[in-house]
Design a protein around this motif. Sequence first.
Motif, PDB file in Angstrom:
ATOM      1  N   ASP A 128       0.853  -1.186   0.000  1.00 34.86           N
ATOM      2  CA  ASP A 128       0.000   0.000   0.000  1.00 34.86           C
ATOM      3  C   ASP A 128       0.896   1.245   0.000  1.00 34.86           C
ATOM      4  O   ASP A 128       2.110   1.144  -0.223  1.00 34.86           O
ATOM      5  CB  ASP A 128      -0.969  -0.018   1.186  1.00 34.86           C
ATOM      6  N   THR A 129       0.339   2.402   0.247  1.00 33.92           N
ATOM      7  CA  THR A 129       1.100   3.648   0.150  1.00 33.92           C
ATOM      8  C   THR A 129       1.487   4.219   1.512  1.00 33.92           C
ATOM      9  O   THR A 129       1.977   5.344   1.596  1.00 33.92           O
ATOM     10  CB  THR A 129       0.280   4.702  -0.619  1.00 33.92           C
ATOM     11  N   CYS A 130       1.284   3.436   2.586  1.00 34.49           N
ATOM     12  CA  CYS A 130       1.550   3.920   3.941  1.00 34.49           C
ATOM     13  C   CYS A 130       2.743   3.181   4.540  1.00 34.49           C
ATOM     14  O   CYS A 130       2.953   1.991   4.262  1.00 34.49           O
ATOM     15  CB  CYS A 130       0.330   3.720   4.841  1.00 34.49           C
ATOM     16  N   PHE A 138       8.450   1.965  -1.274  1.00 27.05           N
ATOM     17  CA  PHE A 138       7.070   1.949  -1.759  1.00 27.05           C
ATOM     18  C   PHE A 138       6.241   3.073  -1.133  1.00 27.05           C
ATOM     19  O   PHE A 138       5.060   2.908  -0.840  1.00 27.05           O
ATOM     20  CB  PHE A 138       6.429   0.576  -1.521  1.00 27.05           C
ATOM     21  N   LEU A 139       6.871   4.199  -0.962  1.00 25.04           N
ATOM     22  CA  LEU A 139       6.185   5.438  -0.607  1.00 25.04           C
ATOM     23  C   LEU A 139       6.324   6.399  -1.784  1.00 25.04           C
ATOM     24  O   LEU A 139       7.119   6.171  -2.709  1.00 25.04           O
ATOM     25  CB  LEU A 139       6.779   6.043   0.664  1.00 25.04           C
ATOM     26  N   ALA A 140       5.571   7.478  -1.752  1.00 26.20           N
ATOM     27  CA  ALA A 140       5.578   8.408  -2.893  1.00 26.20           C
ATOM     28  C   ALA A 140       6.971   8.934  -3.194  1.00 26.20           C
ATOM     29  O   ALA A 140       7.343   9.130  -4.360  1.00 26.20           O
ATOM     30  CB  ALA A 140       4.619   9.563  -2.623  1.00 26.20           C
ATOM     31  N   ASP A 191      -2.691   5.902  -7.191  1.00 25.35           N
ATOM     32  CA  ASP A 191      -3.128   5.493  -8.521  1.00 25.35           C
ATOM     33  C   ASP A 191      -2.434   4.201  -8.942  1.00 25.35           C
ATOM     34  O   ASP A 191      -3.074   3.278  -9.476  1.00 25.35           O
ATOM     35  CB  ASP A 191      -2.839   6.614  -9.529  1.00 25.35           C
ATOM     36  N   LYS A 192      -1.139   4.094  -8.676  1.00 25.77           N
ATOM     37  CA  LYS A 192      -0.410   2.865  -9.014  1.00 25.77           C
ATOM     38  C   LYS A 192      -0.932   1.688  -8.187  1.00 25.77           C
ATOM     39  O   LYS A 192      -1.065   0.563  -8.698  1.00 25.77           O
ATOM     40  CB  LYS A 192       1.085   3.065  -8.796  1.00 25.77           C
ATOM     41  N   TYR A 193      -1.208   1.945  -6.932  1.00 22.11           N
ATOM     42  CA  TYR A 193      -1.734   0.898  -6.047  1.00 22.11           C
ATOM     43  C   TYR A 193      -3.083   0.389  -6.551  1.00 22.11           C
ATOM     44  O   TYR A 193      -3.334  -0.819  -6.584  1.00 22.11           O
ATOM     45  CB  TYR A 193      -1.847   1.455  -4.633  1.00 22.11           C
ATOM     46  N   ILE A 194      -3.952   1.285  -6.972  1.00 17.96           N
ATOM     47  CA  ILE A 194      -5.263   0.901  -7.500  1.00 17.96           C
ATOM     48  C   ILE A 194      -5.103   0.030  -8.746  1.00 17.96           C
ATOM     49  O   ILE A 194      -5.782  -0.994  -8.903  1.00 17.96           O
ATOM     50  CB  ILE A 194      -6.107   2.155  -7.796  1.00 17.96           C
ATOM     51  N   HIS A 195      -4.187   0.415  -9.628  1.00 22.38           N
ATOM     52  CA  HIS A 195      -3.938  -0.386 -10.834  1.00 22.38           C
ATOM     53  C   HIS A 195      -3.389  -1.762 -10.457  1.00 22.38           C
ATOM     54  O   HIS A 195      -3.763  -2.775 -11.057  1.00 22.38           O
ATOM     55  CB  HIS A 195      -2.965   0.341 -11.763  1.00 22.38           C
ATOM     56  N   LYS A 196      -2.487  -1.786  -9.482  1.00 13.63           N
ATOM     57  CA  LYS A 196      -1.889  -3.056  -9.059  1.00 13.63           C
ATOM     58  C   LYS A 196      -2.971  -3.998  -8.521  1.00 13.63           C
ATOM     59  O   LYS A 196      -2.996  -5.193  -8.858  1.00 13.63           O
ATOM     60  CB  LYS A 196      -0.837  -2.786  -7.983  1.00 13.63           C
ATOM     61  N   ASP A 224      -8.120  -4.921   0.660  1.00 15.96           N
ATOM     62  CA  ASP A 224      -8.354  -4.175  -0.577  1.00 15.96           C
ATOM     63  C   ASP A 224      -8.420  -5.112  -1.775  1.00 15.96           C
ATOM     64  O   ASP A 224      -9.215  -4.899  -2.702  1.00 15.96           O
ATOM     65  CB  ASP A 224      -7.252  -3.134  -0.784  1.00 15.96           C
ATOM     66  N   LEU A 225      -7.587  -6.156  -1.755  1.00 16.60           N
ATOM     67  CA  LEU A 225      -7.546  -7.094  -2.871  1.00 16.60           C
ATOM     68  C   LEU A 225      -8.841  -7.885  -2.992  1.00 16.60           C
ATOM     69  O   LEU A 225      -9.427  -7.971  -4.083  1.00 16.60           O
ATOM     70  CB  LEU A 225      -6.358  -8.044  -2.693  1.00 16.60           C
TER      71      LEU A 225
END
Length: 339
Positions: free
Chosen positions: A41-43, A53-55, A64-69, A106-107
């Motif tokens: 995730d992004t946190c 794996f942070l911004a 956005d990348k996480y949503i696509h993944k 989320d998955l």
Amino acid sequence: MRKFGLLALVLLLVSGLSLAKTPKRQASYAIGFYNLENLFDTCHDEGKNDYEFLAEGSYHWTGDKYIHKLANMSRVLSEMGTDLLPDIGCAAIGVAEVENARCLTDLINQPSLKARNIQFIHIEGPDQRGIDCALLYNPALFTVRDTSLIPYIYTRPEDAGRATRGFLVVSGTLAGEHVTIIVNHLPSRGALSYAREDGGTQLRAVKDSLLKDDPNVKLLIMGDMNDDPQDPSMAVCLGAKREISEVGEGGLWNPWWNELASGNGTLKFEGAWNLFDQIILSKSLLGGKGLQYSGHQIFRPDYLLQGPGPYWGSPLRTTAGGQWLNGFSDHLPTVVYLK
């Protein structure tokens, strides 16, 4: 007569409720494994080295990348096993390289997995990067009994203080039988071979313990082994045989040994295939009563592979060479079929 009719109606209703809670039985089942390649995730997770794996990290990871993944991973997971079971897919899928339970939540909330009410088993492990193994399962087909995470133990003094993924053991019922799945991710090729050989030895000890508890358990050992089937960790330390005819009581068969020898694999390194993503079967699945092995496959639809170019035919990754590809994973999934 009226009392008898009322009693019959009550019994019918109770029977209906019991049946509704009992997983379906069918002729065939699929069980899979997939390394999701860094489902983060992004946190930031406290105490974990997940900063890339942070911004602001090296992957410039964003929402956005996480949503696509998530969308890409759920597509693959929902399609695994559908070549033979188009309306059902896999009863259970082991996964590797998942950061935490939040990512798994989320998955499974992606539409294609939510439609089947896919659930997950995850126990937070000690890996320094924060990646874990998990088991996704369809509760209409597989009922979970017990779960545990058995730690991988580094055995050499120079590795003191190191921690990596353990062995996720999930015991349950499939087709009315006791089935246990071990999901693992052995130390990477960045470590020397002994680290994976120790992993094979520890997996064998877990297997022996499970068979001692129930000699008839149908056992599947799956994971990213970071070794090929013929390597010492798998062939010697774990003792998974190349041919079914070689498997003795309490033994294991590795169907991927001959698959690799035929030129097929699940990941490429310097243009050559490896087959690290294995699902290994106990003797109880190889010609006895009840649930039995009936086939296996590397799941490789065209969309999982790179197109024309220097890496044509290799798995299409999420990111490569610092470039966002909106791909899937550096590994291909594997599936075994039981009937």
